[in-house]
Design an enzyme around this catalytic site. Structure first.
Site, PDB file in Angstrom:
ATOM      1  N   ARG A  38       1.169  -1.230  -0.220  1.00 61.64           N
ATOM      2  CA  ARG A  38      -0.107  -0.041   0.037  1.00 61.64           C
ATOM      3  C   ARG A  38       0.502   1.251  -0.324  1.00 61.64           C
ATOM      4  NH1 ARG A  38      -1.987  -0.022   6.010  1.00 61.64           N
ATOM      5  NH2 ARG A  38       0.607  -0.209   7.042  1.00 61.64           N
ATOM      6  N   ASP A  75      -2.420   0.723  -4.363  1.00 61.77           N
ATOM      7  CA  ASP A  75      -3.694   1.002  -3.593  1.00 61.77           C
ATOM      8  C   ASP A  75      -4.568   0.723  -4.489  1.00 61.77           C
ATOM      9  OD1 ASP A  75      -6.370   1.426  -2.550  1.00 61.77           O
ATOM     10  OD2 ASP A  75      -6.052   4.337  -2.583  1.00 61.77           O
ATOM     11  N   LYS A  77      -8.026  -0.433  -3.724  1.00 59.08           N
ATOM     12  CA  LYS A  77      -8.606   0.340  -4.257  1.00 59.08           C
ATOM     13  C   LYS A  77      -8.916   1.386  -4.896  1.00 59.08           C
ATOM     14  CE  LYS A  77      -9.808  -0.253   0.606  1.00 59.08           C
ATOM     15  NZ  LYS A  77     -10.272   0.585   2.536  1.00 59.08           N
ATOM     16  N   ASN A  98      -2.179 -12.634   2.126  1.00 57.21           N
ATOM     17  CA  ASN A  98      -2.630 -12.962   3.757  1.00 57.21           C
ATOM     18  C   ASN A  98      -3.179 -12.416   3.987  1.00 57.21           C
ATOM     19  OD1 ASN A  98      -0.767 -10.943   4.161  1.00 57.21           O
ATOM     20  ND2 ASN A  98       0.187 -12.074   5.818  1.00 57.21           N
ATOM     21  N   PHE A  99      -4.794 -11.574   3.553  1.00 56.73           N
ATOM     22  CA  PHE A  99      -6.208 -11.170   3.995  1.00 56.73           C
ATOM     23  C   PHE A  99      -6.823 -11.990   4.719  1.00 56.73           C
ATOM     24  CE2 PHE A  99      -4.233  -8.462   0.487  1.00 56.73           C
ATOM     25  CZ  PHE A  99      -4.071  -7.313   0.778  1.00 56.73           C
ATOM     26  N   ASP A 171       4.737 -18.669  12.624  1.00 53.63           N
ATOM     27  CA  ASP A 171       4.488 -17.819  11.072  1.00 53.63           C
ATOM     28  C   ASP A 171       6.392 -18.912  10.359  1.00 53.63           C
ATOM     29  OD1 ASP A 171       3.261 -15.605  11.541  1.00 53.63           O
ATOM     30  OD2 ASP A 171       3.984 -14.856  13.138  1.00 53.63           O
TER      31      ASP A 171
END
Length: 383
Positions: A38, A75, A77, A98-99, A171
């Site tokens: 982002r 971005d 979006k 990994n959302f 992780d």
């Protein structure tokens, strides 16, 4: 040496540790890994610091798991940015994210949607607890995963409460599992020419790490692990002498060993405690205590000489300051140096994999946020 994954293009829509650590493994093996970040803030791991250590405004932790990658700021979006990413996706071999479940669907980059863009894509997904079920949208954080998996009742002593592992083990192992799955998917796609979906979760990974002891629990009448009450206890399910013992000048680690032989070699009478192999576990605490008192009477080096000469598996317990000076450490060439943008040098570890006896080194440091936008736009004609 030509690396095996050279020519493989990976798009990493990931942050923090699990997904990026998988990308690191692929990059070490030759893949081209582009981090999709982002704008302005980038991967949240850029500000997630260990000991508050930062280099070039990014955390040292970020640098450790994002070396040899490129950064493309976009971005998700923004329709124009998304259009550019669709072109990148059409050229990629692998994309991972990994959302939380549902996020990529809202963006329009679900597995099904991406297959329409690239029918041969390998699509990797990292979650905390899987894509479905009541916990699907809970935060998948390492300590939380350790805590619900039973892992925290394996370390420490019976006098302790739960003891978490001192690394982000969920992780790290999940990243390893993802990398394994992605490479297996490359082989499957080579055979079928079709897309492959690869899914891993932090919880499944940390449960898999415990496969030995969970299998024991499942087949032992549901009996919980029994941690020893003695300091230095190293395994809830193993008998004496397994563990770490204080000596006159340090500590000694004993692996699986013939208890009778060890007691004989160090001149420690355990005849009242050890009658057969079953008593090695039944009387574990008393045996560890008895052996421990004897080990305190001489230096670690003395015990190593006595035990190693008779083939007993043992080692001195070292901290980092001593461990990195070992000849074995140096011979393995486990360190490498990264060259930062300003010319400074950052020391880190190298890939543990050798191919045809050659180590896999990479001196390319982690990228700045959006550092590669211009060249990627030009190369893939995204503008």
């Amino acid at each position: 040496m030509r690396k095996p994954l050279e020519g493989v293009l990976v798009l990493e829509f990931c942050q923090f540790l699990a997904g990026p650590s998988a990308g690191l493994k692929l990059a070490d093996l030759g893949a081209r890994v582009i981090k999709i970040e982002r704008p302005i803030h980038g991967d949240a791991c850029r500000q997630l610091a260990i000991k508050n250590l930062f280099i070039d405004n990014d955390s040292l932790l970020f640098h450790t798991i994002n070396r040899h990658k490129e950064s493309y700021a976009a971005d998700l979006k923004d329709p124009e940015d998304l259009k550019r990413l669709n072109v990148l996706i059409s050229k990629a071999d692998i994309m991972v994210h990994n959302f939380r479940p549902g996020v990529m669907e809202k963006i329009g980059l679900s597995y099904q949607a991406v297959q329409l863009i690239n029918p041969k894509i390998i699509y990797g997904v990292v979650t905390g607890y899987g894509n479905e079920g009541p916990w699907a949208k809970k935060p998948g954080q390492d300590l939380l995963i350790q805590s619900i998996s039973g892992l925290t009742y394996l370390s420490g002593t019976s006098n302790d409460g739960p003891v978490p592992f001192g690394l982000s083990v969920s992780d790290i192992m999940c990243g390893n599992h993802l990398a394994q799955g992605l490479m297996a998917a490359l082989i499957k796609r080579a055979k079928t020419g079709k897309s492959v979906l690869v899914e891993v979760s932090l919880l499944e990974s940390i449960l898999d790490v415990q496969f030995e002891v969970i299998t024991t629990y499942l087949n032992d009448g549901g009996k919980l692990p029994e941690r020893s009450a003695m300091d230095g206890s190293a395994h809830a399910y193993l008998s004496a002498p397994y563990g770490i013992y204080a000596t006159a000048n340090g500590y000694l680690a004993l692996a699986m060993a013939d208890l009778a032989l060890v007691s004989q070699l160090i001149n420690c009478d355990i005849s009242d405690l050890y009658g057969d192999k079953h008593s090695a576990f039944e009387n574990r605490d008393a045996l560890i205590s008895r052996l421990g008192e004897k080990f305190k009477t001489a230096h670690t080096g003395n015990w190593l000489t006595i035990l190693e000469d008779e083939g007993v598996w043992c080692a001195e317990v070292l901290d980092y300051k001593s461990a990195v000076k070992l000849k074995a450490y140096q011979d393995l060439a486990i360190e490498q140096e990264l060259v930062l943008n300003d010319g400074r040098i950052l020391k880190t570890t190298a890939s543990p994999i050798r191919l045809n006896r050659e180590k896999l080194f990479s001196t390319k440091a982690a990228p700045g946020l959006g550092h590669n936008n211009n060249e990627i736009n030009e190369e893939f004609k995204l503008n």
